[in-house]
Design a protein around this motif. Sequence first.
Motif, PDB file in Angstrom:
ATOM      1  N   LYS A 318       0.824  -1.241  -0.025  1.00 21.05           N
ATOM      2  CA  LYS A 318       0.137   0.001   0.025  1.00 21.05           C
ATOM      3  C   LYS A 318       0.951   1.298  -0.001  1.00 21.05           C
ATOM      4  O   LYS A 318       0.539   2.317  -0.572  1.00 21.05           O
ATOM      5  CB  LYS A 318      -0.910  -0.039   1.240  1.00 21.05           C
ATOM      6  CG  LYS A 318      -1.705   1.216   1.394  1.00 21.05           C
ATOM      7  CD  LYS A 318      -2.518   1.521   2.583  1.00 21.05           C
ATOM      8  CE  LYS A 318      -1.342   2.107   3.520  1.00 21.05           C
ATOM      9  NZ  LYS A 318      -2.070   2.312   4.930  1.00 21.05           N
ATOM     10  N   ASN A 319       1.843   1.232   0.925  1.00 13.60           N
ATOM     11  CA  ASN A 319       2.574   2.393   0.891  1.00 13.60           C
ATOM     12  C   ASN A 319       3.532   2.671  -0.267  1.00 13.60           C
ATOM     13  O   ASN A 319       4.200   3.882  -0.848  1.00 13.60           O
ATOM     14  CB  ASN A 319       3.567   2.196   2.130  1.00 13.60           C
ATOM     15  CG  ASN A 319       2.967   2.526   3.378  1.00 13.60           C
ATOM     16  OD1 ASN A 319       1.814   3.288   3.523  1.00 13.60           O
ATOM     17  ND2 ASN A 319       3.351   1.927   4.704  1.00 13.60           N
ATOM     18  N   LEU A 321       2.637   1.720  -3.246  1.00 11.41           N
ATOM     19  CA  LEU A 321       1.743   2.238  -4.123  1.00 11.41           C
ATOM     20  C   LEU A 321       1.339   3.956  -4.199  1.00 11.41           C
ATOM     21  O   LEU A 321       1.384   4.763  -5.004  1.00 11.41           O
ATOM     22  CB  LEU A 321       0.296   1.587  -4.095  1.00 11.41           C
ATOM     23  CG  LEU A 321       0.016   0.587  -5.038  1.00 11.41           C
ATOM     24  CD1 LEU A 321      -1.277   0.080  -4.838  1.00 11.41           C
ATOM     25  CD2 LEU A 321      -0.100   1.050  -6.458  1.00 11.41           C
ATOM     26  N   LYS A 322       1.300   4.188  -2.638  1.00  9.27           N
ATOM     27  CA  LYS A 322       1.439   5.797  -2.401  1.00  9.27           C
ATOM     28  C   LYS A 322       2.470   6.482  -3.180  1.00  9.27           C
ATOM     29  O   LYS A 322       2.234   7.492  -3.484  1.00  9.27           O
ATOM     30  CB  LYS A 322       1.193   5.902  -0.916  1.00  9.27           C
ATOM     31  CG  LYS A 322      -0.175   5.803  -0.244  1.00  9.27           C
ATOM     32  CD  LYS A 322      -0.057   5.735   1.217  1.00  9.27           C
ATOM     33  CE  LYS A 322      -0.241   7.052   1.638  1.00  9.27           C
ATOM     34  NZ  LYS A 322      -0.276   6.863   3.211  1.00  9.27           N
ATOM     35  N   ALA A 355      -4.490   3.129  -0.862  1.00 11.90           N
ATOM     36  CA  ALA A 355      -3.465   3.969  -1.358  1.00 11.90           C
ATOM     37  C   ALA A 355      -3.938   5.271  -2.013  1.00 11.90           C
ATOM     38  O   ALA A 355      -3.470   6.369  -1.690  1.00 11.90           O
ATOM     39  CB  ALA A 355      -2.544   3.193  -2.316  1.00 11.90           C
ATOM     40  N   GLU A 358      -5.878   7.543   0.539  1.00 12.65           N
ATOM     41  CA  GLU A 358      -4.822   8.214   1.572  1.00 12.65           C
ATOM     42  C   GLU A 358      -3.947   9.215   0.797  1.00 12.65           C
ATOM     43  O   GLU A 358      -3.496  10.076   1.258  1.00 12.65           O
ATOM     44  CB  GLU A 358      -3.756   7.130   2.303  1.00 12.65           C
ATOM     45  CG  GLU A 358      -4.598   6.290   3.459  1.00 12.65           C
ATOM     46  CD  GLU A 358      -3.809   5.471   4.027  1.00 12.65           C
ATOM     47  OE1 GLU A 358      -2.875   5.308   3.888  1.00 12.65           O
ATOM     48  OE2 GLU A 358      -4.479   4.364   4.468  1.00 12.65           O
ATOM     49  N   SER A 359      -3.930   9.079  -0.454  1.00 12.36           N
ATOM     50  CA  SER A 359      -3.262  10.239  -1.332  1.00 12.36           C
ATOM     51  C   SER A 359      -3.895  11.096  -1.817  1.00 12.36           C
ATOM     52  O   SER A 359      -3.908  12.111  -2.655  1.00 12.36           O
ATOM     53  CB  SER A 359      -2.644   9.407  -2.514  1.00 12.36           C
ATOM     54  OG  SER A 359      -1.796   8.364  -2.195  1.00 12.36           O
TER      55      SER A 359
END
Length: 397
Positions: A318-319, A321-322, A355, A358-359
């Motif tokens: 996930k991070n 992808l961010k 992701a 959160e972005s």
Amino acid sequence: MQKKLQSKPASAKLFQKGYPLVEMEAVANPGVLKEEGEIFTLTDSKGAFLGTGYYGKQNKGIGWILTFKKGESIDQPFFDKKMMEAADYRSSMLKSEDTTAFRLFNGEGDGIGGLTIDYFEGYCLINWYSKGIYAFKDQVLAALQKAIRPKGIYQKKRFDEKGQYIEEDDFVAGEEAPYPLLVKENGEKFAVYLNEGAMVGVFLDQRDVRKAIRDAYSKDKTVLNMFSYTGAFSVFAALGGASKTVSVDVANRSLPKTIEQFSINGIDHEAQEIIVEDVFKYFKYAAKKEKIYDLVILDPPSFAKSKKHTFSAAKDYKNLLKDTISLTARNGVIVASTNASNVSDEKFKGFIDQAFKESNAKYSILENYKLPKDFRTSPQYKQGNYLKVYFIKVTAK
């Protein structure tokens, strides 16, 4: 005399449905198994037949069921039949002039867990995943010779006491392959090395994804290929008309290997960018420099360790992808891929959604890919269908 293995009641239903992997916690008496390669009969707690398999330690498993038919012998005709069926299933690929590298035998999908065989321009590469399956080396070699008569055979022993790859001379039989061996994939070329450590130079399971990148996503685009290995995605992007490709991988070998793959396809490697660096460090550098790309390919190993970073797909995708979203242009595309068998399709789609949320970005999924047809899987063993690839359009950010 065959060993008798007894399934715990809770696991018996799984085996009755055709689940092929025998795990330690699924059986009541694993101690009866002494030597890898032993054949056992698996029964339920009342003694009813469930299957016949072999003892071989691989990941969480202690063996694989080879047949669910009572009375079927595990002998040379059994291996001959499985190999012939596998070759018949891929008969069109064996005749193809356009693609000459593919998976010929895919473990439990073709009926023998712990064993895969890849085909490269007439040569075969066998992967043995346990001492148990390696005990049947003679039968497998004989069956392979009978089914397709390869020019030469190589092997990789992907086991030792700790389950690691064993480094040794991998040539087994027939004639030795050229060094490098040039193979074709959808008309394009790859250089592979069948006797050079654990990796040969290209991951065959991404064939359909590379074709899509070449045919539909690369024209006039700037392309960033993270965890690029030997640059296979970059080669197909360049052949698809990308304005520029940037390939990033931490391994020193990635530079000469990527140059080689570009060169054999007639691409000027100096017009491309090949960077040997920790991918996580490059993300920070690219963000600082405000670099933006039209197409970003993200295909990390399921687990990776560098000097400063440890990456696990199940925890960290996930991070990753961010970080990728921040480098992708609006209306650009991210190719998000994982081969982690412990990450379900549902969980992976969850990573994508989280992701983007959160972005503060929005997305649409354009298409997705699983394993290609030659990577045959068992419907009863979902972990075997490990590949998940999503083409994601960044619609707003």
